[in-house]
Design a protein around this motif. Sequence first.
Motif, PDB file in Angstrom:
ATOM      1  N   PRO A  15      -0.555 -26.488  63.256  1.00 28.71           N
ATOM      2  CA  PRO A  15       0.752 -26.388  62.605  1.00 28.71           C
ATOM      3  C   PRO A  15       0.587 -25.881  61.184  1.00 28.71           C
ATOM      4  CG  PRO A  15       0.066 -28.673  62.759  1.00 28.71           C
ATOM      5  CD  PRO A  15      -0.959 -27.858  63.493  1.00 28.71           C
ATOM      6  N   PRO A  16       1.585 -25.202  60.647  1.00 33.58           N
ATOM      7  CA  PRO A  16       1.485 -24.711  59.279  1.00 33.58           C
ATOM      8  C   PRO A  16       1.479 -25.855  58.280  1.00 33.58           C
ATOM      9  CG  PRO A  16       3.669 -24.314  60.173  1.00 33.58           C
ATOM     10  CD  PRO A  16       2.832 -24.858  61.286  1.00 33.58           C
ATOM     11  N   ALA A  17       1.067 -25.551  57.073  1.00 26.91           N
ATOM     12  CA  ALA A  17       1.012 -26.558  56.015  1.00 26.91           C
ATOM     13  C   ALA A  17       2.410 -27.058  55.699  1.00 26.91           C
ATOM     14  CB  ALA A  17       0.371 -25.968  54.766  1.00 26.91           C
ATOM     15  N   VAL A  18       2.484 -28.239  55.087  1.00 24.26           N
ATOM     16  CA  VAL A  18       3.779 -28.832  54.740  1.00 24.26           C
ATOM     17  C   VAL A  18       4.577 -27.890  53.852  1.00 24.26           C
ATOM     18  CG1 VAL A  18       4.878 -30.678  53.440  1.00 24.26           C
ATOM     19  CG2 VAL A  18       3.059 -31.205  55.021  1.00 24.26           C
ATOM     20  N   SER A  19       3.912 -27.239  52.912  1.00 20.93           N
ATOM     21  CA  SER A  19       4.628 -26.380  51.974  1.00 20.93           C
ATOM     22  C   SER A  19       5.276 -25.194  52.677  1.00 20.93           C
ATOM     23  CB  SER A  19       3.689 -25.911  50.868  1.00 20.93           C
ATOM     24  OG  SER A  19       2.612 -25.187  51.430  1.00 20.93           O
ATOM     25  N   VAL A  20       4.795 -24.815  53.858  1.00 22.01           N
ATOM     26  CA  VAL A  20       5.407 -23.731  54.605  1.00 22.01           C
ATOM     27  C   VAL A  20       6.606 -24.243  55.393  1.00 22.01           C
ATOM     28  CG1 VAL A  20       5.019 -22.047  56.434  1.00 22.01           C
ATOM     29  CG2 VAL A  20       3.244 -22.472  54.741  1.00 22.01           C
ATOM     30  N   CYS A  21       6.490 -25.437  55.948  1.00 24.27           N
ATOM     31  CA  CYS A  21       7.545 -25.998  56.803  1.00 24.27           C
ATOM     32  C   CYS A  21       8.664 -26.643  56.010  1.00 24.27           C
ATOM     33  CB  CYS A  21       6.959 -27.066  57.716  1.00 24.27           C
ATOM     34  SG  CYS A  21       5.621 -26.512  58.730  1.00 24.27           S
ATOM     35  N   LEU A  22       8.320 -27.338  54.964  1.00 24.34           N
ATOM     36  CA  LEU A  22       9.261 -28.116  54.180  1.00 24.34           C
ATOM     37  C   LEU A  22       9.128 -27.699  52.724  1.00 24.34           C
ATOM     38  CD1 LEU A  22       8.126 -31.536  55.655  1.00 24.34           C
ATOM     39  CD2 LEU A  22      10.181 -30.314  56.322  1.00 24.34           C
ATOM     40  N   GLU A  23      10.237 -27.732  52.017  1.00 21.59           N
ATOM     41  CA  GLU A  23      10.154 -27.454  50.588  1.00 21.59           C
ATOM     42  C   GLU A  23       9.680 -28.719  49.882  1.00 21.59           C
ATOM     43  OE1 GLU A  23      12.927 -26.198  46.824  1.00 21.59           O
ATOM     44  OE2 GLU A  23      13.600 -25.704  48.843  1.00 21.59           O
ATOM     45  N   VAL A  24       8.735 -28.580  48.974  1.00 20.77           N
ATOM     46  CA  VAL A  24       8.153 -29.724  48.283  1.00 20.77           C
ATOM     47  C   VAL A  24       8.879 -29.946  46.957  1.00 20.77           C
ATOM     48  CG1 VAL A  24       6.051 -30.679  47.288  1.00 20.77           C
ATOM     49  CG2 VAL A  24       5.923 -29.310  49.357  1.00 20.77           C
ATOM     50  N   LEU A  25       9.287 -31.194  46.710  1.00 20.14           N
ATOM     51  CA  LEU A  25       9.928 -31.544  45.447  1.00 20.14           C
ATOM     52  C   LEU A  25       8.903 -31.501  44.327  1.00 20.14           C
ATOM     53  CD1 LEU A  25      12.038 -34.661  46.488  1.00 20.14           C
ATOM     54  CD2 LEU A  25      12.832 -32.335  46.191  1.00 20.14           C
ATOM     55  N   LYS A  26       9.278 -30.898  43.206  1.00 22.89           N
ATOM     56  CA  LYS A  26       8.363 -30.815  42.076  1.00 22.89           C
ATOM     57  C   LYS A  26       8.994 -31.308  40.779  1.00 22.89           C
ATOM     58  CE  LYS A  26       5.733 -27.133  44.082  1.00 22.89           C
ATOM     59  NZ  LYS A  26       5.807 -25.763  44.449  1.00 22.89           N
ATOM     60  N   LYS A  27      10.317 -31.254  40.693  1.00 26.58           N
ATOM     61  CA  LYS A  27      10.993 -31.630  39.449  1.00 26.58           C
ATOM     62  C   LYS A  27      11.196 -33.140  39.375  1.00 26.58           C
ATOM     63  CE  LYS A  27      13.610 -27.377  38.973  1.00 26.58           C
ATOM     64  NZ  LYS A  27      14.976 -26.835  38.935  1.00 26.58           N
ATOM     65  N   ARG A  28      10.979 -33.684  38.201  1.00 25.76           N
ATOM     66  CA  ARG A  28      11.185 -35.115  37.974  1.00 25.76           C
ATOM     67  C   ARG A  28      12.616 -35.518  38.289  1.00 25.76           C
ATOM     68  NH1 ARG A  28      10.653 -39.865  35.590  1.00 25.76           N
ATOM     69  NH2 ARG A  28      11.113 -40.494  33.522  1.00 25.76           N
ATOM     70  N   SER A  29      13.579 -34.674  37.967  1.00 27.89           N
ATOM     71  CA  SER A  29      14.984 -35.005  38.209  1.00 27.89           C
ATOM     72  C   SER A  29      15.269 -35.182  39.703  1.00 27.89           C
ATOM     73  CB  SER A  29      15.895 -33.920  37.626  1.00 27.89           C
ATOM     74  OG  SER A  29      15.619 -32.666  38.225  1.00 27.89           O
ATOM     75  N   ASP A  30      14.585 -34.418  40.555  1.00 28.80           N
ATOM     76  CA  ASP A  30      14.767 -34.586  41.998  1.00 28.80           C
ATOM     77  C   ASP A  30      14.213 -35.926  42.472  1.00 28.80           C
ATOM     78  OD1 ASP A  30      15.999 -32.113  42.310  1.00 28.80           O
ATOM     79  OD2 ASP A  30      14.098 -31.072  42.668  1.00 28.80           O
ATOM     80  N   PHE A  31      13.066 -36.318  41.925  1.00 27.23           N
ATOM     81  CA  PHE A  31      12.486 -37.616  42.278  1.00 27.23           C
ATOM     82  C   PHE A  31      13.385 -38.755  41.803  1.00 27.23           C
ATOM     83  CE2 PHE A  31       8.712 -35.071  42.843  1.00 27.23           C
ATOM     84  CZ  PHE A  31       7.997 -35.736  43.821  1.00 27.23           C
ATOM     85  N   LEU A  32      13.936 -38.633  40.601  1.00 27.48           N
ATOM     86  CA  LEU A  32      14.819 -39.674  40.070  1.00 27.48           C
ATOM     87  C   LEU A  32      16.117 -39.771  40.868  1.00 27.48           C
ATOM     88  CD1 LEU A  32      14.311 -39.179  36.227  1.00 27.48           C
ATOM     89  CD2 LEU A  32      13.369 -40.977  37.684  1.00 27.48           C
TER      90      LEU A  32
END
Length: 132
Positions: A15-32
């Motif tokens: 299977p492809p890597a997670v970053s290919v299948c799903l968008e990875v959260l990187k911004k602190r505001s998204d985590f908050l």
Amino acid sequence: MTPPEAPAAQAGNTPPAVSVCLEVLKKRSDFLAAARARRQGTKGMMVQARHRGDDSGEIRVGFTCSKKVGNAVLRNRAKRRLREVARDVLLRDGQPGWDYVLIGRAGATVERDFASLKADLGYALKKLHGPT
């Protein structure tokens, strides 16, 4: 002397890597924002989820482990395991337009067997997407 060649991976088997299948959260505001939304704890991890309300239709996921999990080696191992679980379970059971944050737990994320981690995430998603 040259090292022996590794067997070539057959196309379509991995299977492809997670970053290919799903968008990875990187911004602190998204985590908050995910931290202020719904959450469900399991033995292996804590899952936070929020509906973004936009029409992008993609699943976004973030991973985090505090120093309670252990040293850098253990934290990275826990995050690698969470990424693999997300690739297996979120693509099947995750809902488009949602953000998910998977938080590693001290000891459990690294030591728990992989099938149980996948079951934990599946259980958490059922609870999060069930009736409010």
